[in-house]
Design an enzyme around this catalytic site. Structure first.
Site, mmCIF file in Angstrom:
data_model
loop_
_atom_site.group_PDB
_atom_site.id
_atom_site.type_symbol
_atom_site.label_atom_id
_atom_site.label_comp_id
_atom_site.label_asym_id
_atom_site.label_seq_id
_atom_site.Cartn_x
_atom_site.Cartn_y
_atom_site.Cartn_z
ATOM 1 N NE ARG A 96 -4.317 -1.237 -0.039
ATOM 2 C CZ ARG A 96 -4.521 -2.242 -0.909
ATOM 3 N NH1 ARG A 96 -3.592 -2.587 -1.775
ATOM 4 N NH2 ARG A 96 -5.668 -2.908 -0.915
ATOM 5 C CG HIS A 135 -3.730 -1.007 -7.073
ATOM 6 N ND1 HIS A 135 -4.173 -0.289 -6.000
ATOM 7 C CD2 HIS A 135 -3.789 -2.310 -6.679
ATOM 8 C CE1 HIS A 135 -4.501 -1.105 -5.008
ATOM 9 N NE2 HIS A 135 -4.275 -2.357 -5.404
HETATM 10 P P1 NDP Z 1 -1.959 -10.628 5.433
HETATM 11 O O1 NDP Z 1 -2.899 -10.000 6.389
HETATM 12 O O2 NDP Z 1 -2.038 -12.090 5.186
HETATM 13 O O3 NDP Z 1 -0.449 -10.335 5.882
HETATM 14 C C1 NDP Z 1 -0.036 -9.123 6.382
HETATM 15 C C2 NDP Z 1 1.390 -9.272 6.879
HETATM 16 O O4 NDP Z 1 1.864 -7.996 7.320
HETATM 17 C C3 NDP Z 1 1.500 -10.223 8.075
HETATM 18 O O5 NDP Z 1 2.660 -10.989 7.990
HETATM 19 C C4 NDP Z 1 1.585 -9.246 9.251
HETATM 20 O O6 NDP Z 1 2.294 -9.750 10.372
HETATM 21 C C5 NDP Z 1 2.369 -8.126 8.638
HETATM 22 N N1 NDP Z 1 2.159 -6.892 9.393
HETATM 23 C C6 NDP Z 1 1.004 -6.216 9.573
HETATM 24 N N2 NDP Z 1 1.228 -5.146 10.362
HETATM 25 C C7 NDP Z 1 2.538 -5.163 10.669
HETATM 26 C C8 NDP Z 1 3.365 -4.343 11.455
HETATM 27 N N3 NDP Z 1 2.889 -3.265 12.092
HETATM 28 N N4 NDP Z 1 4.666 -4.682 11.590
HETATM 29 C C9 NDP Z 1 5.157 -5.765 10.965
HETATM 30 N N5 NDP Z 1 4.431 -6.591 10.201
HETATM 31 C C10 NDP Z 1 3.127 -6.294 10.052
HETATM 32 O O7 NDP Z 1 -2.104 -9.832 4.066
HETATM 33 P P2 NDP Z 1 -1.782 -10.322 2.594
HETATM 34 O O8 NDP Z 1 -0.435 -10.923 2.568
HETATM 35 O O9 NDP Z 1 -2.914 -11.104 2.046
HETATM 36 O O10 NDP Z 1 -1.794 -8.927 1.818
HETATM 37 C C11 NDP Z 1 -0.909 -7.895 2.201
HETATM 38 C C12 NDP Z 1 -1.309 -6.589 1.556
HETATM 39 O O11 NDP Z 1 -1.026 -6.615 0.159
HETATM 40 C C13 NDP Z 1 -2.804 -6.284 1.589
HETATM 41 O O12 NDP Z 1 -3.190 -5.781 2.856
HETATM 42 C C14 NDP Z 1 -2.939 -5.241 0.495
HETATM 43 O O13 NDP Z 1 -2.712 -3.969 1.066
HETATM 44 C C15 NDP Z 1 -1.797 -5.590 -0.465
HETATM 45 N N6 NDP Z 1 -2.297 -6.083 -1.749
HETATM 46 C C16 NDP Z 1 -1.946 -5.411 -2.886
HETATM 47 C C17 NDP Z 1 -2.374 -5.865 -4.122
HETATM 48 C C18 NDP Z 1 -1.949 -5.188 -5.367
HETATM 49 O O14 NDP Z 1 -2.447 -5.508 -6.454
HETATM 50 N N7 NDP Z 1 -1.025 -4.252 -5.323
HETATM 51 C C19 NDP Z 1 -3.233 -7.042 -4.229
HETATM 52 C C20 NDP Z 1 -3.529 -7.677 -2.973
HETATM 53 C C21 NDP Z 1 -3.076 -7.201 -1.784
HETATM 54 P P3 NDP Z 1 1.723 -11.003 11.226
HETATM 55 O O15 NDP Z 1 1.809 -12.172 10.281
HETATM 56 O O16 NDP Z 1 2.661 -11.097 12.340
HETATM 57 O O17 NDP Z 1 0.312 -10.650 11.594
HETATM 58 C C1 OXD Z 2 -6.335 -5.907 -2.889
HETATM 59 C C2 OXD Z 2 -5.784 -5.099 -3.979
HETATM 60 O O1 OXD Z 2 -6.195 -5.507 -1.732
HETATM 61 O O2 OXD Z 2 -6.062 -5.406 -5.161
HETATM 62 O O3 OXD Z 2 -6.920 -6.970 -3.154
HETATM 63 O O4 OXD Z 2 -5.036 -4.150 -3.737
#
Ligand code: NDP
Ligand code: OXD
Length: 316
Positions: free
Chosen positions: A231, A279
């Protein structure tokens, strides 16, 4: 008969109608799918499940008094997680299609920089440049992934499979084969200090906002590459530009931004060391996403716990 509202942009309906019907049918679910723009307007109080896209027209959930869940088509839930009108369980999208898309985007852009593919692209001039550049072997290249959730962990595994030395960082301690996992503030400093290529795949929460700023970028090896498909809020834009201008950061490939679409006059477009992708790192694929939606409706109807439920206090 189950009542579902497809709360997404009108243009998405054509892509989702057939996959949703098929996935529901495969789960033995008989349902009517309403759209917010239907005439006469759907009775929100009778809706059992809301399929949600953050760009959908309905953002007030108070009228869905019978809804058993709101099922997001997106992985990131920052636009809805703090919505006070939402009292129903919220589930986010975790699926194979998203995962494969993200893994390929991250692996592709990592290899671009690791192999310096741009060097050859910009020198198609009749000169035989053998021996001018030699990338290190992947085990001598450190790649780091911030966020080791569904998508980050899959990327870290894939990068390790390509032979890179891979570091990962998350909020809680993780164990992933082939990946040196870190957590917490100390862990972040250790990871940044070694990351020649850094991929940030973190959700947008107050704790991740501005994580990459002048101070943290300065911890990285000079000339490090940043890939951000998570993000836009994770990066302080002016600090990134300043770090690129001094050479502290060598290149940034960005898929997500604080303002989307990125305005045509935004400095990111013209910066020689920034690549903007719109995106598209991991777009939700209707076929695979519809199966996840149907699985959760099946669970809701058979008294099983929902999968991929969002912990709203955590924000992701
Ligand atoms: P998850 O919720 O599965 O994973 C999030 C990860 O971030 C976890 O490992 C979590 O740690 C870690 N995290 C969250 N907060 C913190 C913090 N403060 N400090 C350290 N680590 C942190 O999400 P996804 O992997 O499914 O997706 C991640 C992001 O990717 C989505 O939220 C979205 O914003 C983005 N995205 C972008 C897309 C695009 O097309 N560009 C498409 C899809 C998603 P822990 O495991 O310890 O909880
Ligand atoms: C999602 C994205 O969060 O596309 O799925 O960014």
């Amino acid at each position: 008969m189950i009542q579902i509202l497809f709360n997404a942009p009108t243009a998405d309906w054509d892509d989702y109608a057939a996959p949703l019907s098929k996935a529901l049918h495969e789960k033995g679910i008989t349902a009517t799918i309403h759209r917010p723009w239907d005439q006469p307007a759907p009775d929100f109080a009778a809706i059992d499940y809301v399929i949600y896209n953050p760009r959908g027209p309905v953002q007030d959930f108070a009228a869905f008094t019978s809804a058993k869940a709101v099922l997001s088509l997106w992985a990131g839930v920052e636009k809805i997680v703090g919505n006070n009108s939402l009292t129903q369980p919220l589930c986010r999208m975790v699926d194979d299609g998203l995962e494969l898309g993200m893994v390929q985007w991250v692996a592709g852009h990592t290899l671009r920089h690791h192999l310096d593919i741009d060097f050859y692209l910009s020198h198609q001039d009749g000169v035989w440049r053998q021996g001018q550049i030699q990338p290190p072997l992947p085990q001598d290249r450190t790649v780091a992934v911030l966020g080791l959730g569904a998508l980050g962990a899959a990327c870290a595994r894939q990068l390790a499979g390509l032979g890179f030395r891979v570091l990962g960082w998350s909020r809680s301690q993780k164990s992933i084969e082939g990946v040196e996992c870190h957590f917490g503030n100390e862990g972040l400093r250790d990871v940044l200090a070694q990351a020649e290529i850094l991929a940030t795949i973190l959700p947008d929460t107050p704790a991740t906002t501005d994580l990459l700023n002048a101070q943290t970028l300065a911890l990285m090896p000079k000339g490090a590459v940043i890939l951000n498909p998570g993000r836009g809020t994770v990066l302080v834009e002016q600090d990134l530009i300043a770090a690129l201008d001094t050479g502290q950061v060598g290149h940034a490939t960005l898929d997500v931004f604080r303002t989307e679409p990125v305005p045509a006059d935004h400095p990111f477009w013209s910066h020689p060391n920034i690549t903007v992708t719109p995106h598209i790192a991991a777009e939700t694929r209707p076929l695979t996403a519809a199966r996840v939606i149907a699985e959760n409706i099946h669970r809701g109807e058979t008294g099983q716990p929902f999968i991929h439920r969002v912990d709203r206090s955590r924000g992701y």
